[in-house]
Design an enzyme around this catalytic site. Structure first.
Site, PDB file in Angstrom:
ATOM      1  N   GLY A  46      26.103  29.432  49.764  1.00 27.16           N
ATOM      2  CA  GLY A  46      25.175  28.614  48.975  1.00 27.16           C
ATOM      3  C   GLY A  46      24.085  29.483  48.397  1.00 27.16           C
ATOM      4  CD  GLN A  51      18.372  31.224  48.799  1.00 26.46           C
ATOM      5  OE1 GLN A  51      19.213  30.410  48.425  1.00 26.46           O
ATOM      6  NE2 GLN A  51      18.587  32.028  49.825  1.00 26.46           N
ATOM      7  CB  CYS A  92      18.718  32.327  55.177  1.00 28.38           C
ATOM      8  SG  CYS A  92      17.823  31.999  53.643  1.00 28.38           S
ATOM      9  CG  LEU A  93      22.718  34.594  50.882  1.00 29.71           C
ATOM     10  CD1 LEU A  93      23.291  34.247  49.513  1.00 29.71           C
ATOM     11  CD2 LEU A  93      23.563  35.675  51.557  1.00 29.71           C
ATOM     12  CG  HIS A 134      20.157  26.559  54.320  1.00 32.22           C
ATOM     13  ND1 HIS A 134      19.986  27.282  55.476  1.00 32.22           N
ATOM     14  CD2 HIS A 134      19.882  27.433  53.305  1.00 32.22           C
ATOM     15  CE1 HIS A 134      19.621  28.530  55.182  1.00 32.22           C
ATOM     16  NE2 HIS A 134      19.557  28.640  53.857  1.00 32.22           N
ATOM     17  CD  GLU A 135      21.631  26.758  49.770  1.00 28.36           C
ATOM     18  OE1 GLU A 135      20.626  27.237  49.230  1.00 28.36           O
ATOM     19  OE2 GLU A 135      22.336  27.410  50.561  1.00 28.36           O
ATOM     20  CG  HIS A 138      16.386  27.907  50.128  1.00 22.08           C
ATOM     21  ND1 HIS A 138      15.510  28.849  50.628  1.00 22.08           N
ATOM     22  CD2 HIS A 138      17.598  28.229  50.646  1.00 22.08           C
ATOM     23  CE1 HIS A 138      16.160  29.688  51.415  1.00 22.08           C
ATOM     24  NE2 HIS A 138      17.434  29.337  51.446  1.00 22.08           N
TER      25      HIS A 138
HETATM   26  O1  K1U Z   1      20.906  29.591  51.079  1.00 27.28           O
HETATM   27  C1  K1U Z   1      21.356  30.637  51.558  1.00 27.28           C
HETATM   28  O2  K1U Z   1      20.581  31.500  51.944  1.00 27.28           O
HETATM   29  C2  K1U Z   1      22.837  30.812  51.688  1.00 27.28           C
HETATM   30  C3  K1U Z   1      23.315  30.632  53.118  1.00 27.28           C
HETATM   31  C4  K1U Z   1      23.812  29.200  53.271  1.00 27.28           C
HETATM   32  C5  K1U Z   1      24.057  28.747  54.675  1.00 27.28           C
HETATM   33  C6  K1U Z   1      24.981  29.331  55.502  1.00 27.28           C
HETATM   34  C7  K1U Z   1      25.207  28.852  56.776  1.00 27.28           C
HETATM   35  C8  K1U Z   1      24.514  27.780  57.235  1.00 27.28           C
HETATM   36  C9  K1U Z   1      23.583  27.207  56.416  1.00 27.28           C
HETATM   37  C10 K1U Z   1      23.369  27.680  55.135  1.00 27.28           C
HETATM   38  C11 K1U Z   1      24.430  31.619  53.366  1.00 27.28           C
HETATM   39  O3  K1U Z   1      25.408  31.622  52.702  1.00 27.28           O
HETATM   40  S1  K1U Z   1      24.203  32.759  54.655  1.00 27.28           S
HETATM   41  C12 K1U Z   1      25.722  33.711  54.634  1.00 27.28           C
HETATM   42  C13 K1U Z   1      26.892  33.000  55.212  1.00 27.28           C
HETATM   43  O4  K1U Z   1      26.726  32.021  55.903  1.00 27.28           O
HETATM   44  C14 K1U Z   1      28.261  33.465  54.944  1.00 27.28           C
HETATM   45  C15 K1U Z   1      28.513  34.668  54.363  1.00 27.28           C
HETATM   46  C16 K1U Z   1      29.824  35.065  54.129  1.00 27.28           C
HETATM   47  C17 K1U Z   1      30.871  34.268  54.466  1.00 27.28           C
HETATM   48  C18 K1U Z   1      30.621  33.058  55.071  1.00 27.28           C
HETATM   49  C19 K1U Z   1      29.326  32.661  55.308  1.00 27.28           C
HETATM   50 ZN    ZN Z   2      18.852  30.233  52.649  1.00 23.90          ZN
END
Ligand code: K1U
Ligand code: ZN
Length: 170
Positions: A46, A51, A92-93, A134-135, A138
């Protein structure tokens, strides 16, 4: 399309509240395409416009295994949520390397505009429900670590400050 730089916590710009999109134009479609490219490259499941320092209510999500089910949510809203709560590990990225358990409603009903500017509604459960919440956080200026205990947040901030000092010394 373009890859966009992602803001990192504790950047203050992550706490701005995003404004609703007034009309779904080609500018918004280009923003969504750039956000999708940035999310897939990261990689993540996401990304919210906040972000990438764009304070408009646009989210991209793809929780599919094959990364072939992109969802673009414009002005997303949660119209109902379950009483049942579920705990899920979140990342979270904008907070790389930090993963922790967050409790949220298990299922949510979401209303949003699509890329054609049409309203659509859907029910979300599992990772999709977690990701949508989560989004939307943000877009409201909230980072997932703000769901953690005061002690965990204090420790995290101290750790990030230490890492920053080490980076500046190197
Ligand atoms: O909003 C963001 O920072 C993105 C975040 C979304 C998220 C993931 C997990 C639970 C809640 C919200 C991410 O994508 S973190 C990275 C991640 O989860 C992932 C990366 C590579 C493959 C699979 C998952
Ligand atoms: Zn996030």
């Amino acid at each position: 399309m373009a890859l966009l730089p992602i803001l990192h916590f504790p950047d203050k710009r992550l706490h701005k509240v995003a404004k609703p999109v007034a009309a779904v134009t080609d500018r918004i479609r280009k923003l969504a395409a750039d956000m999708a490219e940035t999310m897939y490259d990261a990689p993540g499941v996401g990304l919210a416009a906040t972000q990438i320092d764009v304070h408009e209510r646009v989210v991209v999500i793809d929780v599919s295994e094959n990364k072939d089910d992109l969802m673009v949510l414009i002005n997303p809203e949660i119209v109902s949520l379950s009483d049942e709560q579920k705990t899920h590990e979140e990342g979270c990225l904008s907070v790389p390397g930090v993963y922790d358990e967050v409790e949220r409603p298990a299922t949510v009903r979401v209303r949003a505009l699509n890329l054609e500017g049409e309203v659509h509604e859907f029910d979300a459960e599992g990772l999709l429900a977690v990701c949508v919440q989560h989004e939307i956080d943000h877009l409201n200026g909230k980072v997932f670590v703000q769901h953690l205990s005061y002690l965990k947040q204090t420790r995290l901030k101290a750790r990030l400050r230490k890492e920053q000092r080490e980076l500046e010394r190197a």
